[in-house]
Design an enzyme around this catalytic site. Structure first.
Site, mmCIF file in Angstrom:
data_model
loop_
_atom_site.group_PDB
_atom_site.id
_atom_site.type_symbol
_atom_site.label_atom_id
_atom_site.label_comp_id
_atom_site.label_asym_id
_atom_site.label_seq_id
_atom_site.Cartn_x
_atom_site.Cartn_y
_atom_site.Cartn_z
ATOM 1 N N ASP A 32 0.859 -1.183 0.000
ATOM 2 C CA ASP A 32 0.000 0.000 0.000
ATOM 3 C C ASP A 32 0.894 1.232 0.000
ATOM 4 O O ASP A 32 1.993 1.200 0.557
ATOM 5 C CB ASP A 32 -0.925 0.018 1.221
ATOM 6 C CG ASP A 32 -2.158 0.877 0.996
ATOM 7 O OD1 ASP A 32 -3.263 0.308 0.841
ATOM 8 O OD2 ASP A 32 -2.041 2.119 0.945
ATOM 9 N N ASP B 49 4.230 2.488 -3.844
ATOM 10 C CA ASP B 49 3.352 3.091 -4.848
ATOM 11 C C ASP B 49 3.365 2.155 -6.055
ATOM 12 O O ASP B 49 4.411 1.966 -6.686
ATOM 13 C CB ASP B 49 3.892 4.477 -5.226
ATOM 14 C CG ASP B 49 3.052 5.154 -6.312
ATOM 15 O OD1 ASP B 49 2.144 4.511 -6.873
ATOM 16 O OD2 ASP B 49 3.322 6.338 -6.586
ATOM 17 N N VAL B 50 2.211 1.580 -6.381
ATOM 18 C CA VAL B 50 2.198 0.591 -7.477
ATOM 19 C C VAL B 50 2.567 1.205 -8.825
ATOM 20 O O VAL B 50 2.882 0.475 -9.771
ATOM 21 C CB VAL B 50 0.841 -0.152 -7.589
ATOM 22 C CG1 VAL B 50 0.583 -1.028 -6.384
ATOM 23 C CG2 VAL B 50 -0.309 0.818 -7.858
ATOM 24 N N SER C 77 -14.501 -1.848 -12.038
ATOM 25 C CA SER C 77 -15.559 -0.995 -11.484
ATOM 26 C C SER C 77 -16.746 -1.055 -12.426
ATOM 27 O O SER C 77 -16.599 -1.373 -13.613
ATOM 28 C CB SER C 77 -15.074 0.452 -11.381
ATOM 29 O OG SER C 77 -16.151 1.333 -11.133
ATOM 30 N N TYR D 15 -11.037 7.799 -15.067
ATOM 31 C CA TYR D 15 -11.393 6.613 -14.284
ATOM 32 C C TYR D 15 -12.195 5.615 -15.130
ATOM 33 O O TYR D 15 -11.916 4.416 -15.134
ATOM 34 C CB TYR D 15 -12.194 7.041 -13.052
ATOM 35 C CG TYR D 15 -12.469 5.942 -12.052
ATOM 36 C CD1 TYR D 15 -11.434 5.396 -11.290
ATOM 37 C CD2 TYR D 15 -13.757 5.457 -11.839
ATOM 38 C CE1 TYR D 15 -11.684 4.399 -10.358
ATOM 39 C CE2 TYR D 15 -14.021 4.467 -10.905
ATOM 40 C CZ TYR D 15 -12.973 3.947 -10.161
ATOM 41 O OH TYR D 15 -13.223 2.955 -9.238
ATOM 42 N N LYS E 133 -10.868 1.867 -15.994
ATOM 43 C CA LYS E 133 -11.581 0.656 -15.550
ATOM 44 C C LYS E 133 -12.126 -0.140 -16.742
ATOM 45 O O LYS E 133 -12.187 -1.373 -16.707
ATOM 46 C CB LYS E 133 -12.683 1.029 -14.559
ATOM 47 C CG LYS E 133 -12.149 1.595 -13.234
ATOM 48 C CD LYS E 133 -11.197 0.614 -12.528
ATOM 49 C CE LYS E 133 -10.771 1.118 -11.164
ATOM 50 N NZ LYS E 133 -9.879 0.190 -10.452
ATOM 51 N N VAL F 199 -19.288 1.280 -2.775
ATOM 52 C CA VAL F 199 -18.836 0.511 -1.609
ATOM 53 C C VAL F 199 -18.437 1.495 -0.500
ATOM 54 O O VAL F 199 -17.838 2.543 -0.794
ATOM 55 C CB VAL F 199 -17.633 -0.388 -1.973
ATOM 56 C CG1 VAL F 199 -17.303 -1.340 -0.820
ATOM 57 C CG2 VAL F 199 -17.913 -1.171 -3.254
ATOM 58 N N THR G 179 -16.157 2.793 1.562
ATOM 59 C CA THR G 179 -14.700 2.825 1.789
ATOM 60 C C THR G 179 -14.265 4.290 1.899
ATOM 61 O O THR G 179 -15.034 5.197 1.554
ATOM 62 C CB THR G 179 -13.932 2.181 0.623
ATOM 63 O OG1 THR G 179 -14.079 3.026 -0.527
ATOM 64 C CG2 THR G 179 -14.412 0.777 0.302
HETATM 65 P P1 NAD Z 1 -9.721 3.310 -0.985
HETATM 66 O O1 NAD Z 1 -9.161 4.603 -1.459
HETATM 67 O O2 NAD Z 1 -10.714 3.332 0.109
HETATM 68 O O3 NAD Z 1 -8.550 2.291 -0.641
HETATM 69 C C1 NAD Z 1 -7.566 2.050 -1.615
HETATM 70 C C2 NAD Z 1 -6.287 1.587 -0.970
HETATM 71 O O4 NAD Z 1 -5.317 1.537 -2.015
HETATM 72 C C3 NAD Z 1 -5.789 2.568 0.089
HETATM 73 O O5 NAD Z 1 -5.254 1.875 1.188
HETATM 74 C C4 NAD Z 1 -4.736 3.356 -0.666
HETATM 75 O O6 NAD Z 1 -3.721 3.888 0.195
HETATM 76 C C5 NAD Z 1 -4.196 2.318 -1.628
HETATM 77 N N1 NAD Z 1 -3.585 2.937 -2.796
HETATM 78 C C6 NAD Z 1 -4.046 3.994 -3.508
HETATM 79 N N2 NAD Z 1 -3.163 4.313 -4.464
HETATM 80 C C7 NAD Z 1 -2.134 3.444 -4.354
HETATM 81 C C8 NAD Z 1 -0.915 3.290 -5.041
HETATM 82 N N3 NAD Z 1 -0.568 4.101 -6.033
HETATM 83 N N4 NAD Z 1 -0.093 2.291 -4.677
HETATM 84 C C9 NAD Z 1 -0.417 1.470 -3.648
HETATM 85 N N5 NAD Z 1 -1.539 1.587 -2.938
HETATM 86 C C10 NAD Z 1 -2.403 2.563 -3.298
HETATM 87 O O7 NAD Z 1 -10.369 2.645 -2.270
HETATM 88 P P2 NAD Z 1 -11.414 1.439 -2.359
HETATM 89 O O8 NAD Z 1 -12.760 2.019 -2.425
HETATM 90 O O9 NAD Z 1 -11.108 0.403 -1.365
HETATM 91 O O10 NAD Z 1 -11.047 0.950 -3.839
HETATM 92 C C11 NAD Z 1 -10.260 -0.203 -4.080
HETATM 93 C C12 NAD Z 1 -10.420 -0.554 -5.537
HETATM 94 O O11 NAD Z 1 -11.811 -0.729 -5.813
HETATM 95 C C13 NAD Z 1 -9.945 0.531 -6.501
HETATM 96 O O12 NAD Z 1 -9.354 -0.071 -7.624
HETATM 97 C C14 NAD Z 1 -11.216 1.241 -6.880
HETATM 98 O O13 NAD Z 1 -11.126 1.890 -8.134
HETATM 99 C C15 NAD Z 1 -12.179 0.082 -6.905
HETATM 100 N N6 NAD Z 1 -13.594 0.438 -6.766
HETATM 101 C C16 NAD Z 1 -14.065 1.039 -5.636
HETATM 102 C C17 NAD Z 1 -15.419 1.329 -5.541
HETATM 103 C C18 NAD Z 1 -16.041 1.973 -4.322
HETATM 104 O O14 NAD Z 1 -17.235 2.306 -4.356
HETATM 105 N N7 NAD Z 1 -15.314 2.149 -3.225
HETATM 106 C C19 NAD Z 1 -16.268 1.030 -6.608
HETATM 107 C C20 NAD Z 1 -15.737 0.426 -7.737
HETATM 108 C C21 NAD Z 1 -14.400 0.120 -7.810
#
Ligand code: NAD
Length: 258
Positions: free
Chosen positions: A38, A61-62, A138, A151, A155, A184, A186
């Site tokens: 992370d 950072d990925v 997504s 975005y 996706k 979701v 989050t």
């Molecule tokens: P979030 O922001 O709540 O958590 C994401 C995590 O990834 C965090 O811990 C963050 O620090 C980490 N992160 C962000 N950028 C990073 C990087 N460059 N390198 C390493 N770590 C990194 O997000 P989430 O809601 O848990 O989303 C997770 C995945 O689900 C994402 O790919 C997001 O696009 C996808 N998604 C989320 C939702 C939603 O409603 N929350 C809906 C559809 C898709």
């Protein structure tokens, strides 16, 4: 809980919070050893402390391709069965107003890192007799969201990359699937949910009438990563409370699920 992943090793990106944290917790609860990364070192370290020996954490950072490759090489040295490319970011902006640097950052984190993660992991996954990749796409990858050009593009790329990779990896016995979450609960979506009027508008687009909890997404990831999905590959599975089934035109990214 059954131990579907006993003896197996998994890698999860963006595992420190939100959906990624729920995936890490779920895989560990079902017996896996998990290496997760992370960008948020404090959040990752907290989770690693909480879960103990079953996990290892790397602050990363990925978008740093060399760092991501080194992390995967190290985590997969003994064995690798499951790769969850989950890290992702979202940035608002239509084509008119998003700047190129922001566009490139979204592509680097949401698209390139998935490609680089898969490329590094595949030689190791080939050695597993039950290998699976699960990419977090997504609902924005199944239909365009107004005001979220980068975005939605990213996706959408993950949805089709997943299909393409599934075909390429089938002969190696590696299944590749994507999940397409709706809204979701989050940290990523807290800003959308903080305004009651906006939240009510969003709820009206979700047939089940509520936001998903992260564990409800993680359980689908676990299913796709498990032998229960042994004949499932190349799919992009909505996890969205029915939103995609009831898609209505005119929803913007701010008003629709993420
Ligand atoms: P979030 O922001 O709540 O958590 C994401 C995590 O990834 C965090 O811990 C963050 O620090 C980490 N992160 C962000 N950028 C990073 C990087 N460059 N390198 C390493 N770590 C990194 O997000 P989430 O809601 O848990 O989303 C997770 C995945 O689900 C994402 O790919 C997001 O696009 C996808 N998604 C989320 C939702 C939603 O409603 N929350 C809906 C559809 C898709």
């Amino acid at each position: 809980m059954t131990a579907r992943f006993a003896g197996r090793v998994a890698i999860v990106t963006g595992g420190g919070a939100g959906i990624g944290e729920a995936i890490v917790r779920r895989l560990v609860a079902e017996g896996a050893r998990v290496a997760f990364c992370d960008i948020d070192g404090a959040a990752g370290a907290r989770l690693a402390r909480d879960l103990g020996d079953a996990v290892t954490f790397r602050e990363l950072d990925v978008a740093d391709g060399d760092g991501l490759t080194a992390f995967i090489e190290h985590a997969a040295a003994q064995r690798l069965d499951i790769l969850c490319n989950n890290a992702g970011i979202t940035e608002p902006g239509s084509t008119r107003d998003i700047d190129l640097a922001t566009w490139r950052r979204v592509m680097a984190v949401d698209v390139e890192a998935v490609f680089l993660g898969c490329r590094a992991a595949i030689p190791h996954l080939r050695r597993s007799d039950r290998a699976a990749i699960v990419n977090t796409a997504s609902l924005a990858g199944l239909g365009g969201y107004a005001g979220m050009a980068a975005y939605s593009t990213a996706k959408g790329a993950i949805v089709n990359y997943t299909r393409s990779l599934a075909i390429d990896c089938a002969a190696d016995g590696i299944r590749v699937n994507a999940i397409c979450p709706g809204l979701v609960r989050t940290p990523m979506t807290s800003v959308h949910r903080s305004d009651p009027a906006r939240e009510a508008r969003m709820m009206s687009t979700i047939p089940l009438g509520r936001v998903a909890e992260p564990h409800e997404v993680a359980s689908v990831v676990a299913f796709l990563a498990s032998d229960d999905a042994s004949y499932v590959t190349g799919c992009a599975l909505p996890v969205d409370g029915g939103t995609f089934a009831a898609v209505r035109p005119g929803l913007s990214g701010a008003g629709a699920a993420l």
